[in-house]
Design an enzyme around this catalytic site. Structure first.
Site, PDB file in Angstrom:
ATOM      1  N   ARG A 169      11.148  71.520  59.722  1.00 27.20           N
ATOM      2  CA  ARG A 169      10.117  70.506  59.443  1.00 27.20           C
ATOM      3  C   ARG A 169       9.593  69.900  60.750  1.00 27.20           C
ATOM      4  O   ARG A 169       8.419  69.565  60.860  1.00 27.20           O
ATOM      5  CB  ARG A 169      10.684  69.441  58.499  1.00 27.20           C
ATOM      6  CG  ARG A 169       9.605  68.542  57.915  1.00 27.20           C
ATOM      7  CD  ARG A 169      10.132  67.672  56.798  1.00 27.20           C
ATOM      8  NE  ARG A 169      11.156  66.754  57.264  1.00 27.20           N
ATOM      9  CZ  ARG A 169      11.897  65.999  56.456  1.00 27.20           C
ATOM     10  NH1 ARG A 169      11.731  66.064  55.144  1.00 27.20           N
ATOM     11  NH2 ARG A 169      12.798  65.181  56.944  1.00 27.20           N
ATOM     12  N   LYS A 226       6.132  64.570  59.539  1.00 32.78           N
ATOM     13  CA  LYS A 226       6.823  63.310  59.853  1.00 32.78           C
ATOM     14  C   LYS A 226       6.287  62.748  61.167  1.00 32.78           C
ATOM     15  O   LYS A 226       6.996  62.686  62.180  1.00 32.78           O
ATOM     16  CB  LYS A 226       8.333  63.567  59.889  1.00 32.78           C
ATOM     17  CG  LYS A 226       9.125  62.420  59.312  1.00 32.78           C
ATOM     18  CD  LYS A 226      10.515  62.859  58.909  1.00 32.78           C
ATOM     19  CE  LYS A 226      11.479  61.714  58.842  1.00 32.78           C
ATOM     20  NZ  LYS A 226      11.092  60.623  57.959  1.00 32.78           N
ATOM     21  N   GLU A 279       4.327  59.084  46.885  1.00 37.15           N
ATOM     22  CA  GLU A 279       5.684  58.751  47.328  1.00 37.15           C
ATOM     23  C   GLU A 279       5.707  57.312  47.813  1.00 37.15           C
ATOM     24  O   GLU A 279       4.716  56.594  47.698  1.00 37.15           O
ATOM     25  CB  GLU A 279       6.149  59.721  48.416  1.00 37.15           C
ATOM     26  CG  GLU A 279       5.316  59.720  49.681  1.00 37.15           C
ATOM     27  CD  GLU A 279       5.877  60.641  50.768  1.00 37.15           C
ATOM     28  OE1 GLU A 279       7.105  60.844  50.834  1.00 37.15           O
ATOM     29  OE2 GLU A 279       5.070  61.132  51.576  1.00 37.15           O
TER      30      GLU A 279
END
Ligand code: PLP
Ligand code: COI
Length: 341
Positions: free
Chosen positions: A82, A184, A220
């Site tokens: 990620r 992220k 989210e």
């Protein structure tokens, strides 16, 4: 190895510097060999890419002491992957996967005295991060970077541990379609700070973000994915290109199907469906699964039947199974647990 004298059971989610951290520097087109250091400070130019244009991304994962006394890390390969995706999206040079995993191992081993004991309720949180470190004044990527990992012992992310949370449906957005919500990037968190402070001031624990284009689909929170249990006992989780692909959520969907024999589906979830849900949880490395008891949608209260005192029964089973796998009480799927020592 003698553990540090820390009140493990009363730790919150805060920063406690530990002895060693890892740093590797990127210059002239290559990462150096990297090293552990006791220096917890970073000295960079006032004009560094990270300071001017927020060129930074990060990861979060945990090390655990298992029931039989080993120290393990949960699925670090997925954090490495990620972080590569995040780096690509931000024009940061990739940090190789094998080196990421090796650095995680080094940091955990070097800070063994800070890995909370089994049963304490605490864990060692690892924070890998990367940033542009040389001066940039025109809007362009830096040419020098640092990759770092520090470790800090943590307790529960939300105060009160597993007490169900109250969240609100947010009017502000977190991630644009085709924006950076699926990586992220530090910038995703910077722009959520105003909204989380406001939520707290209004008495809510977190914000439920909806899709920015239509404000009809559940996305989210600022730091965790959603998992719902329908009144029929099915697990559902939002499908969206603008949410972070949570490693905890992906692991829980597998656990639901393969360990608990539940039906589990990733699909779009309309905000109108919320009153049909039996349980709701926030899942992430920091959040583990934190139960939600109430969702407030512009004055309309949606009270989950699981209530405000305890985790719902299905959420509890998911929680117990996942933490059982992480702490070595339940056999893990192949490749999920990296033993450090
Ligand atoms: N969503 C956001 C916005 C997050 O910051 C996090 C935390 O990493 C998650 C979801 C959960 O992801 P993971 O389970 O990989 O920690
Ligand atoms: C994590 O769960 O590791 C995160 O990075 C989320 C953050 C809100 C602490």
């Amino acid at each position: 190895m003698e553990k540090k004298n820390i009140d493990w059971g009363n730790l919150g989610f805060g920063y406690i510097p530990t002895e060693q951290r890892y740093v590797s520097e990127y210059k002239d087109g290559a990462w150096d060999e990297g090293k552990l250091t006791t220096d917890a400070t970073v000295v960079i130019s006032e004009c560094a890419g990270v300071l001017q244009y927020a060129q930074t991304c990060f990861e979060g994962l945990k090390a655990y002491t298992t029931e039989d006394g080993h120290i393990v890390v949960f699925r670090p390969d997925l954090n490495a992957d990620r972080m590569i995706d995040s780096a690509r999206r931000l024009e940061i040079p990739e940090f190789p996967k094998d080196r990421f995993i090796d650095a995680v191992e080094k940091v955990v081993a070097a800070n063994e005295a800070y890995v909370p004991p089994f049963g304490s309720g605490a864990t060692l949180y690892l924070r890998p991060f990367m940033f542009g470190s040389n001066p940039v004044i025109g809007v362009k990527p830096a040419t020098e970077y640092q990759f770092r990992i520090f470790a800090t012992p943590v307790g529960p992310y939300f105060k009160g541990g597993v007490k169900p949370l109250t969240i609100r449906v947010s009017d502000l957005d977190r991630a644009a379609p085709k924006g950076t919500g699926n990586v992220k990037a530090g910038l995703n968190y910077a722009m959520s700070l105003y909204n989380i402070v406001d939520a707290h001031n209004q008495g809510y624990d977190e914000n439920m973000y909806l899709d920015a284009a239509t404000h009809t689909k559940v996305e989210e929170t600022g730091g965790a994915n959603f998992l719902f249990v329908t009144k029929e006992g099915k697990i559902v989780t939002p499908k969206s290109d603008s949410i972070l692909p949570s490693i905890t959520r992906r692991s829980l969907m597998y656990v639901a199907k393969e360990y608990l024999g539940l039906e589990a589906e990733e699909r779009e979830i309309d905000v109108k469906e919320l009153p049909e849900m039996a349980e709701c949880g926030l899942c992430g490395t920091a959040a583990v699964i934190s139960p939600v008891g109430k969702i407030v949608d512009h004055g309309k209260e949606i009270c989950l039947p699981s209530g405000m005192t305890e985790m719902g029964p299905v959420t509890k089973k998911l929680y117990d199974t996942l933490t059982g796998i992480q702490m070595g009480r339940i056999p893990a799927p192949e490749g999920w647990i990296k033993v450090i020592k």
